[in-house]
Structure formats: C-alpha cells, structure tokens
Write an enzyme that holds these catalytic residues in place. Sequence first.
Site, PDB file in Angstrom:
ATOM      1  N   HIS A  72     -36.117  -0.858  -2.863  1.00 38.61           N
ATOM      2  CA  HIS A  72     -36.521  -1.347  -1.544  1.00 38.61           C
ATOM      3  C   HIS A  72     -37.266  -0.257  -0.780  1.00 38.61           C
ATOM      4  CE1 HIS A  72     -33.358  -4.803  -1.312  1.00 38.61           C
ATOM      5  NE2 HIS A  72     -34.016  -4.784  -2.449  1.00 38.61           N
ATOM      6  N   TYR A 203     -30.181  -5.788   8.661  1.00 35.24           N
ATOM      7  CA  TYR A 203     -29.086  -5.344   9.522  1.00 35.24           C
ATOM      8  C   TYR A 203     -29.284  -6.055  10.860  1.00 35.24           C
ATOM      9  CZ  TYR A 203     -28.178  -1.395   6.312  1.00 35.24           C
ATOM     10  OH  TYR A 203     -27.873  -0.610   5.227  1.00 35.24           O
ATOM     11  N   PRO A 295     -19.417   1.981   6.368  1.00 37.59           N
ATOM     12  CA  PRO A 295     -20.464   1.631   5.397  1.00 37.59           C
ATOM     13  C   PRO A 295     -21.842   1.329   5.990  1.00 37.59           C
ATOM     14  CG  PRO A 295     -18.934  -0.192   5.681  1.00 37.59           C
ATOM     15  CD  PRO A 295     -18.371   0.944   6.446  1.00 37.59           C
ATOM     16  N   LYS A 299     -23.644   5.510   2.955  1.00 39.04           N
ATOM     17  CA  LYS A 299     -23.628   6.914   2.527  1.00 39.04           C
ATOM     18  C   LYS A 299     -22.468   7.303   1.608  1.00 39.04           C
ATOM     19  CE  LYS A 299     -27.298   8.288   4.496  1.00 39.04           C
ATOM     20  NZ  LYS A 299     -28.194   7.640   3.536  1.00 39.04           N
ATOM     21  N   TYR A 387     -31.626   7.611   6.237  1.00 41.69           N
ATOM     22  CA  TYR A 387     -31.250   6.455   5.411  1.00 41.69           C
ATOM     23  C   TYR A 387     -31.562   6.706   3.934  1.00 41.69           C
ATOM     24  CZ  TYR A 387     -30.472   1.519   4.329  1.00 41.69           C
ATOM     25  OH  TYR A 387     -29.985   0.342   3.814  1.00 41.69           O
TER      26      TYR A 387
HETATM   27  C1  PHB Z   1     -24.158  -3.251  -0.100  1.00 44.17           C
HETATM   28  O1  PHB Z   1     -25.101  -3.795  -0.691  1.00 44.17           O
HETATM   29  O2  PHB Z   1     -22.990  -3.397  -0.474  1.00 44.17           O
HETATM   30  C2  PHB Z   1     -24.436  -2.422   1.106  1.00 44.17           C
HETATM   31  C3  PHB Z   1     -25.753  -2.139   1.443  1.00 44.17           C
HETATM   32  C4  PHB Z   1     -26.008  -1.398   2.578  1.00 44.17           C
HETATM   33  C5  PHB Z   1     -24.977  -0.937   3.377  1.00 44.17           C
HETATM   34  C6  PHB Z   1     -23.657  -1.196   3.022  1.00 44.17           C
HETATM   35  C7  PHB Z   1     -23.383  -1.944   1.889  1.00 44.17           C
HETATM   36  O3  PHB Z   1     -25.246  -0.251   4.505  1.00 44.17           O
END
Ligand code: PHB
Length: 410
Positions: A72, A203, A295, A299, A387
């Site tokens: 991505h 997000y 999460p 990280k 990120y």
């Molecule tokens: C996930 O795909 O499990 C995932 C992706 C991004 C995050 C947290 C979990 O910030």
Amino acid sequence: MRTQVGIIGAGPAGLMLSHLLHLQGIDSIILEKRSREEIEGTIRAGLLEQGTVDLMKKTGVGERLMREGHFHEGIELRFNGQSHRVNLHDLTGGKKVTVYAQHEVIKDLVAARLNVGGKIIFNAQEVSLHDIETTEPKIQFHYDKDSELQEISCDYIAGCDGFHGPSRPSIPNSIRKEYQKIYPFGWLGILTEAPPSAPELIYANHERGFTLLSTRSPEVQRLYLQVNPNDDITNWPDDRIWKELHARLEINGEWKLTEGPIIQKNIVPMRSFVCDPMQYGRLFLAGDAAHIVPPTGAKGLNLAIADVQVLARALDTYYATGNEELLKRYSTICLRRVWKAERFSWSMTAMLHRHPDHTPFEQQIQLAELDYVTSSRAAATTLAENYVGLPIEWQAGEKEETIAGFLYNE
Ligand code: PHB
Ligand code: APR
C-alpha cells in the site's frame, strides 16, 4: 543442555532473533509454551513497515510475503463526512507498507528455523530464569507437566515472551521502571469472507467511534470498531457489527461497504507500556515483553523486529570481537526508537478515537488536527514518516533502515 543464546518465546521477536543469529553463526534454542499449531493460528495485526519487509527479504524469509502481501502506497483518513488520502509513497521518498498477517510471518519464520535444524521446544512448561546476573545464566523448564526439570545453560538470555511472560519480572523491582497508560476504549476486530471494499486502509474518526478497514486477502477482510473495553463480544451479534460499520464508514453516499460472513470476532483492550531498562545482567528483553503500543499506529510487530535487529547485531559484535559496548547500549538504542513509536501510536490513537471524557471544545481540536494533517504537507509528512517506520539510530547521526545491509552485503 547448552546454547549461546537462550530465547524465551516464539513470537515475531524470538523467531526473528533466532533466525538472524543463525545467519551470523550463533547458536540459540527457543522455548515456547504454546504448540506450533497455536502460534501459527492466532489472529493478530498485520501491517509491516518497509524496514521489516526489507529485512525479511534480505534474510531469505520474504518469498511468500512478496507473493501474497498487499503493498500500500497510501492510507485514507475519514472524518467530518469526508475522505482524505495520505500519500505515504510521495511523502517518504518512495516507501510503502505491506499488509501480511502476523501469523503468516510466524509460519515463515518457524519453517525457516526448522528447515535448517533450528531448535524450537514447543509446549515448554514452567519456564523460569536463573543466575541472570552471572556469566552463565540458565533457563529451567519441563517438557510437560509430569516430566522432570530440564536446564539450559546460556551465555545470554533473550526475553521475547510477550507482555505476560516471566522475563520482565526477573529484572528486580528496584531497577525496573514501568510507564503505562490504559485507554478508555478497546477494539472489536472481525475477519469477514468478503471482497475488499477499498484499495487502501481507511482510518475513520466518527461521532459513534473510531473504525478501521483493513484487508487480509482478496477473499478475507479485517475490520475494527472502537468499543467499550469492558464490553462482551456476546453483546455484538453480526448484524449489530455491520450496522455500526456502515454507520461509521459510509460517509459520502457514494462508497459502499461490502458485507460477508463473519468468521472470527473478539474484543481487545488498549494500552501503552514501556519497561526501562530493557536489559539486566545477561537478560535482554525484546518486543511485547518490554513495550506495548495501542494498535492504531500498527507498530507492535515492527517494534519487536527492530529490537531484535539491534540485539542480533550487538551479539554478533560481541562474538566476533569480544567487544560488549553495543550490548551495553542495547536498552538505550532500543528505547529511543520505542519512545518515538509510543508517541506516534498514542497520537494516532488520540486523534482518531472518540474519548468518553472529551468536551465539545476538545472534539473540535481533534477535528482541527485531522484537518491540519490532511491539508499541510509538513504535517502529512510527519505522519507518513512515522507510519512507514523510523530508522534505527545506533548513535547520534548514525541511522539505518535495517541491519540487512550490514549483515548481508553481498
Ligand atoms: C490490521 O490489518 O490488522 C491492522 C492494520 C493497521 C493497524 C492495525 C491493524 O493500524
Ligand atoms: N514460556 C515460554 N513462552 C512464553 C511464555 C512462557 N512462560 N509466556 C509467553 N510465551 C510465548 C507466547 O506464547 C508467545 O508465543 O512468548 C511468545 C510472545 O510472542 P508475542 O506475544 O507475539 O510477542 P513478540 O514476539 O514480542 O511480538 C510482538 O506480537 O502481540 C503482538 O501486537 C504484538 O505485534 C506485536 C507482536
């Protein structure tokens, strides 16, 4: 039994450490309390930083990742009824993130270790640490609850046994300082058999609470909802989960979330935690044993991988030259990066979630921050560089993405 490095825990930290040490000609034994099936089947997060991917590729465990991972170049932030793309690739000089589930990383690392005769003792019971202040620390355990006590003598012990393992408590209370923040929300995570609804992660900050849309494969998607951390999963029948996901994600009328059967769901609480120091005597902590992040910044796994790169290099330097200087600085080197990842994970969490105690003023400040991050190139660059993952700083001015170049400079 004897080994150079005794490793407790076969999570990403313990397995990658053992793999790196093997490539450096250093012997290790991993003790894991769960079975191989359990560690390879536990659903966790799944976003790899560029440095984690580079390390896996360069150390020969990246083949399936390159075939099955999803690369991505951006993420989407949704708030105030609108969607904004953060172009990670442009803002970081060409870096990406990769979606590849943590248990797939585990499978690849376990296979790599076992293929070359690496020693992993699964189902190890009552693992305990001894003599860590001496030059011959020991790990004791039982093969099963009825068998006799076993002992492994080591030069060093790596405590890679996660947040609840026995390693961290082996550092005396008088030496160990712990920093902690518990958040007033948790994440309800689901896996669903459905096609992807979007090409990149979304997000979403919404008045009903935070939501994250992620993926696993063309057939399976991963989504999360902010919920009360004390809520029970039985209060969340599938139709309630979908109703909430639609309400929080579908903000502009055009885009639609695709539903499918929910094949897994659970609720996890969220915390930030750091243990300082990450080493004592001949014990070195790595990964979740030393620190936890919420999460939101993705990280956790990447921090674990960064720690063991530092440890592998420090041990390599010691075995090659007898110089312990890097080993002595292990905690200092790791904690600098850990605290920056803690800061980033905390700030993403604060920016995106609905806080039960926020006043209307604080809600407006939160929206202004999202507006700023998505309209100022400087602010977006800050988010993007964190990120995709910060470099490891060995000492002032000496930054490296991974040690792969150092180790395998063919
Ligand atoms: C996930 O795909 O499990 C995932 C992706 C991004 C995050 C947290 C979990 O910030
Ligand atoms: N004896 C032996 N093994 C143990 C013990 C014990 N007493 N206690 C825990 N373990 C094992 C666990 O079963 C687990 O397999 O240690 C391993 C720790 O692995 P993780 O929890 O995955 O931790 P780590 O390798 O540091 O990786 C961090 O994992 O929890 C996620 O989100 C976190 O992505 C992050 C990553």
